[in-house]
Design a protein around this motif. Structure first.
Motif, mmCIF file in Angstrom:
data_model
loop_
_atom_site.group_PDB
_atom_site.id
_atom_site.type_symbol
_atom_site.label_atom_id
_atom_site.label_comp_id
_atom_site.label_asym_id
_atom_site.label_seq_id
_atom_site.Cartn_x
_atom_site.Cartn_y
_atom_site.Cartn_z
ATOM 1 N N MET A 67 0.895 -1.332 0.226
ATOM 2 C CA MET A 67 0.307 -0.009 0.201
ATOM 3 C C MET A 67 1.040 1.462 0.287
ATOM 4 O O MET A 67 -0.134 2.250 -0.696
ATOM 5 C CB MET A 67 -0.711 -0.248 1.529
ATOM 6 N N PHE A 89 0.044 4.359 -2.525
ATOM 7 C CA PHE A 89 -0.446 5.521 -2.448
ATOM 8 C C PHE A 89 0.724 6.797 -1.936
ATOM 9 O O PHE A 89 -0.036 7.742 -2.352
ATOM 10 C CB PHE A 89 -0.378 5.791 -0.625
ATOM 11 N N VAL A 96 3.320 1.972 4.423
ATOM 12 C CA VAL A 96 3.696 3.644 4.127
ATOM 13 C C VAL A 96 4.802 4.357 3.799
ATOM 14 O O VAL A 96 6.294 4.042 4.108
ATOM 15 C CB VAL A 96 2.598 4.419 5.767
ATOM 16 N N ASN A 97 4.508 5.089 2.448
ATOM 17 C CA ASN A 97 6.136 5.553 2.453
ATOM 18 C C ASN A 97 6.237 6.979 3.392
ATOM 19 O O ASN A 97 5.225 8.235 2.560
ATOM 20 C CB ASN A 97 5.514 6.242 0.732
ATOM 21 N N ASP A 98 6.815 6.499 4.163
ATOM 22 C CA ASP A 98 7.007 7.859 5.148
ATOM 23 C C ASP A 98 8.967 7.565 5.036
ATOM 24 O O ASP A 98 9.736 7.503 6.117
ATOM 25 C CB ASP A 98 6.295 7.274 6.102
ATOM 26 N N LEU A 109 7.138 9.894 -0.183
ATOM 27 C CA LEU A 109 6.583 10.025 -0.727
ATOM 28 C C LEU A 109 6.715 11.140 -2.413
ATOM 29 O O LEU A 109 7.802 11.816 -1.387
ATOM 30 C CB LEU A 109 5.029 10.770 -0.138
ATOM 31 N N SER A 110 5.823 11.603 -3.649
ATOM 32 C CA SER A 110 6.274 12.586 -4.452
ATOM 33 C C SER A 110 6.171 13.967 -3.942
ATOM 34 O O SER A 110 5.055 13.766 -2.781
ATOM 35 C CB SER A 110 6.261 12.596 -5.375
ATOM 36 N N SER A 111 6.230 14.837 -4.539
ATOM 37 C CA SER A 111 5.676 16.040 -4.194
ATOM 38 C C SER A 111 4.123 16.640 -5.029
ATOM 39 O O SER A 111 3.202 17.175 -4.136
ATOM 40 C CB SER A 111 5.964 17.108 -5.224
ATOM 41 N N PRO A 124 1.958 12.315 -4.496
ATOM 42 C CA PRO A 124 1.427 11.592 -4.530
ATOM 43 C C PRO A 124 0.185 11.422 -4.763
ATOM 44 O O PRO A 124 -0.818 12.233 -4.358
ATOM 45 C CB PRO A 124 2.018 11.582 -3.196
ATOM 46 N N ALA A 125 0.041 9.984 -5.702
ATOM 47 C CA ALA A 125 -1.303 9.502 -5.695
ATOM 48 C C ALA A 125 -2.771 9.878 -4.068
ATOM 49 O O ALA A 125 -3.374 9.749 -4.500
ATOM 50 C CB ALA A 125 -1.138 8.061 -5.528
ATOM 51 N N VAL A 126 -2.177 9.316 -2.813
ATOM 52 C CA VAL A 126 -2.767 9.674 -1.820
ATOM 53 C C VAL A 126 -4.030 10.689 -2.617
ATOM 54 O O VAL A 126 -4.693 11.272 -2.325
ATOM 55 C CB VAL A 126 -1.708 10.149 -1.091
ATOM 56 N N GLU A 127 -3.021 12.191 -2.615
ATOM 57 C CA GLU A 127 -4.038 12.895 -3.094
ATOM 58 C C GLU A 127 -5.131 12.799 -4.625
ATOM 59 O O GLU A 127 -5.972 13.853 -4.332
ATOM 60 C CB GLU A 127 -3.226 14.433 -4.430
ATOM 61 N N VAL A 130 -6.873 9.414 -4.346
ATOM 62 C CA VAL A 130 -7.744 8.860 -3.963
ATOM 63 C C VAL A 130 -8.549 9.230 -3.135
ATOM 64 O O VAL A 130 -8.964 10.357 -2.801
ATOM 65 C CB VAL A 130 -6.537 7.199 -3.442
ATOM 66 N N ASP A 131 -10.143 9.236 -3.899
ATOM 67 C CA ASP A 131 -10.798 9.559 -2.721
ATOM 68 C C ASP A 131 -12.176 8.438 -2.805
ATOM 69 O O ASP A 131 -12.030 7.432 -3.922
ATOM 70 C CB ASP A 131 -11.236 10.792 -3.251
#
Lengths: 565, 565
Positions: free
Chosen positions: B100, B104, B171-173, B544-546, B548-551, B553-554
């Motif tokens: 995961m 993300f 997590v990418n952290d 995470l990149s500047s 990232p997919a996290v922004e 996904v919803d």
């Protein structure tokens, strides 16, 4: 003959298939998603589809102020649920999911006990359907996004000295309480102090418990305040564009888990157990499912009636719109004796011999705590029923003493032996609850939403805890002002204090009076929807003991779990 | 018309109930445990009960040295599995579970692609059945036990400067790569430097992938070396009494997850994706299930044939006792052009225009990489089949160039269009694999178990990577001596190097020769069962990149996931 262990009893259970458990609640199999052979998740569509079914009676199980050993509230919740089938009523039980940290720490499991357990206890105590892990993942994704945002230029202007969001793990690990992260080279983040809490203490867990729908969950996640700017303005998960992914990570976790008791009573297990800095109740969506099933929904609130029940009434019911019909106040001989101030109960040590000797006088001497907790329930217009959770070491004269106190207050009362006898040991309690829940309901909140935060704190401290006065530290008062200014003033408050006293001081047993209740700090769980003032240091990450359960838990030769208790 | 997104295609899938997918593999429903409506876990009892069924052909999918974009190995694995049903054969596919963190991060999902996907892709990419979380929990419980052991007196004499066990999160952290923990007061642990890796990189994940049974998992967990004493003696998870609880946490995770492709081909998803410091293959127990189903088991190995396939042969097959019948080497026009050294492919950037122009010469110029990887497969006595994974931007002349190279080496070859066409786009490949797998088998390991660790490293570096010589740093050589002394010398080795070159240097494209292969450090995953020498810095916690997919996904208004791709 020694009494069998919880795990041994659990193994003897004859389990119904989850579809049959659901059917006993009138839940259509199409709304059940199996997770293994013994657990199912309930699709939230079931809530809407069942909205026109008759509403069950809503009963909350709370307690007197407990000793550090706990007074068997979960066991009583389960036992009561089981007992209803013995009097021709059908009950659903709602409890929270145990945290794996303590399971491998001192406790070795938490699923009720004896013949009043939720089964299979291994599933309940380990992973279950992964909700706790989903909370961990969503929480830590947000944490990673915060640090990444700072590393990539901090466009939102987050004040690095005012970041409220830590990280979480579901493990007892004191080494993670305080850390410095972001060490290493330039590509390894920005160094700063932070730390980990146990997952159950995550605001995300409180969001899961208080959300009324998936859309509401999504909105609450967005409102989580993770930090403040240098100008003191809140920065939210929505500002960081993390709330959508968090909701995606939590969409299965929002579905309550359907299990059963040893007597095949349906049990909805949902949300985590943390009751210090959070409201400490099982989820609203689980209660939405249970309230349209059978005759009675029995739901558990954490700690004593000053803590879990007060928040059940003023935070959970305010959010859910559900109103309770009765409250069970669990009392034990040992806790009332401890409230006399003549005995000391220490976790992990055997009970002192003089506490175990027959002594109804000590029970009477500690009874003021029971009176106050019964009053605390009545203060919300709810009928109290005192459940005397019997232990083999109790004496009849001591149970009689508790009965006298309860009756003198006009409260219904019953002695319960559900630990050793299962549901039939709580028939008297079920009958009393059935009567109490049928009385006219006069439920009301302790305070209105539009009172100021300071007024709310004062009301709880004086009317529920018995304080004369409240003293709010200047820094905390300033933060309260800020919260009002940011529009958080209409939130209910969840006071973080010891659960071992009605007051802020665990040494003050019984029903202390004449004290000033101190607020040292205050924080806002804006996403979950409450402000939590702190009346002392709250430990949010436990540690392991020198001989933790982790050393005893193993697989036997047949691949079966041993060492959980 | 634009080609639909992976998520859009995934949504159109007609899914069989898991019991029907299992039935197509001859798995009895009593051995399937449902997890939701679309995924089931396969009980390990199924392995024993099915031992007398005919053995399927065993096909590993590997690749030429990939570009940073990847060359569609999972997609080809899925497409090939689907294609077999078009030629009257029944296949099972085995892949690893995506992590995961990257989902993300940059990737937004990893389940194959186009019309060759594992579905539902949301389940595969998010949580699945919680195996990854179980690995996190087991790993971090051991970490907590180590620090607790030190806090409580350090009876085992752990050298605090020689603790190999870090913590993990999925997590990418980057902020967690390097931390100081145990800060705060005396009750908050012992301060020391440590850090977090991504869960997929955990040795526990490698244990899960290489265990042959639950008992074997328990034993391997006990053998994990977490630290050394001041005298240099290894301290294990068994010494710390943590391995039993870890096995309990992992007992459900050891059961492979049964899913399906868009064309209802059964897919066993199991273990995590990390292929740098671990062997990077799906699990042995999944292959034990799949090898007794249908005609062909198609299993994927990570990265190029020098990495995942070499470890598949020498680590995974050595542990499992299974022998492969054929190996698919995935090749793409773009990667071979990049191996010419005339183009540069950068992750996250569009392909350069001159790389996209028709140019079979560039393909020929990069073909040495394909030749070497085909040789690497043959070196183990296994029949190679070259799969040309076609892209819309390819030209027929370029496919022809690859065909010429493959045929000149006597390898079967096929052009595949499974991304746009599903299984029928890989019929030619399935026919070639079917033939190759029916040839007489001459499988053998690259090195014997009783060679020294240094000999094993030299053999892999010279015979597989093409190095002239190996240079082992003095500190690494000393550690190798220690490993031999501790009895780890009979383990296979898993060389941690870049996957972007046959050599240790990502800049050396094609099939480099004349280089000295450097070993800078060496570590032992004794529980998993391999020693891993490091040929460079290995990143074990992504960031995470500047953007990232996290922004992205919803949940949409219907509560459906959007933004995964």
């Amino acid at each position: 003959m020694t009494f069998p262990s919880d795990l041994e009893i659990s193994r003897t259970a004859r389990l119904l298939p989850p579809d049959d458990v659901g059917a006993s609640m009138g839940i259509d199999p199409e709304h059940l998603e199996p997770y293994g052979r013994t657990v199912a998740k309930v699709d939230l569509e079931a809530i809407e589809r069942r909205a026109d079914r008759p509403r069950a009676k809503y009963v909350v199980v709370t307690a007197i102020t407990p000793t550090p050993l706990g007074e068997g509230k979960t066991t009583t919740t389960v036992g009561l649920g089981q007992a209803f089938s013995h009097i021709g009523r059908q009950a659903t039980v709602a409890i929270r999911q145990p945290s794996m940290g303590p399971t491998f720490g001192i406790k070795g499991g938490a699923a009720g006990g004896g013949y009043s357990q939720v089964v299979p206890m291994e599933s309940l105590n380990l992973h279950l359907t992964g909700d706790m892990h989903a909370v961990t993942a969503a929480h830590n994704l947000l944490a990673a996004v915060i640090d990444n945002h700072i590393d990539k230029g901090n466009a939102l202007g987050i004040d690095q000295h005012n970041i409220a969001w830590r990280r979480v793990l579901d493990v007892n690990d004191r080494s993670l309480r305080n850390i410095v992260g972001g060490l290493g080279g330039k590509a390894d983040g920005t160094p700063r102090e932070t730390g980990f809490d146990i997952t159950a203490a995550s605001e995300v867990m409180a969001v899961l418990a208080l959300a009324t729908s998936l859309a509401d969950l999504r909105a609450r996640l967005g409102r989580i305040v993770v930090a403040y700017t240098a100008a003191g303005e809140p920065v939210t998960a929505e500002d960081l564009k993390a709330a959508g992914s968090m909701a995606v990570l939590l969409k299965e976790a929002l579905k309550p888990n359907l299990m059963q008791t040893l007597e095949q009573t349906p049990v909805l297990v949902h949300a985590g157990p943390f009751g210090n800095i959070a409201h400490g109740n099982s989820s609203i969506v689980a209660d939405y499912v249970g309230i349209r099933s059978g005759d009675v929904l029995v739901t558990e609130a954490g700690f004593g009636a000053d803590m879990g029940a007060e928040r059940f009434f003023n935070i959970k019911c305010r959010n859910s719109g559900l109103t309770p019909d009765a409250a069970v106040v669990v009392a034990t001989v040992r806790a009332l004796k401890a409230h006399s101030g003549r005995h000391k109960v220490v976790a992990g040590k055997p009970l002192p011999e003089d506490l175990l000797a027959e002594n109804p006088e000590d029970v009477h001497a500690g009874a003021e705590n029971l009176r106050r907790q019964v009053q605390n329930v009545r203060r919300h217009g709810v009928s109290p029923v005192v459940a005397i959770n019997a232990f083999p070491t109790d004496h009849a004269s001591e149970h009689k003493a508790i009965r006298e106190v309860a009756e003198e207050m006009g409260a219904r009362v019953a002695v319960c032996t559900h630990f050793t006898e299962g549901g039939k040991g709580a028939i008297e309690l079920a009958e009393a609850v059935d009567e109490a829940a049928s009385e006219p309901n006069d439920f009301g909140f302790l305070y209105p939403s539009d009172a100021t935060l300071t007024e709310k704190i004062r009301t709880i401290a004086t009317e529920i805890y018995g304080a004369d006065d409240v003293e709010i530290a200047p820094a905390a008062a300033k933060k309260l002002e800020g919260f009002e200014r940011h529009g958080f003033g209409n939130l209910p408050v969840c006071i973080a204090k010891t659960h071992l006293s009605l007051s802020h001081d665990p040494k003050l047993v019984g029903a202390p009076t004449g004290f000033t209740f101190p607020i040292r700090d205050v924080r806002a769980s804006v996403g979950a929807g409450f402000v939590y003032p702190l009346a002392g240091e709250m430990r949010t990450m436990p540690g392991l003991s020198s001989a933790p359960a982790v050393e005893r838990v193993d697989l036997d030769e047949d691949g079966q779990v041993v060492g959980l208790s």
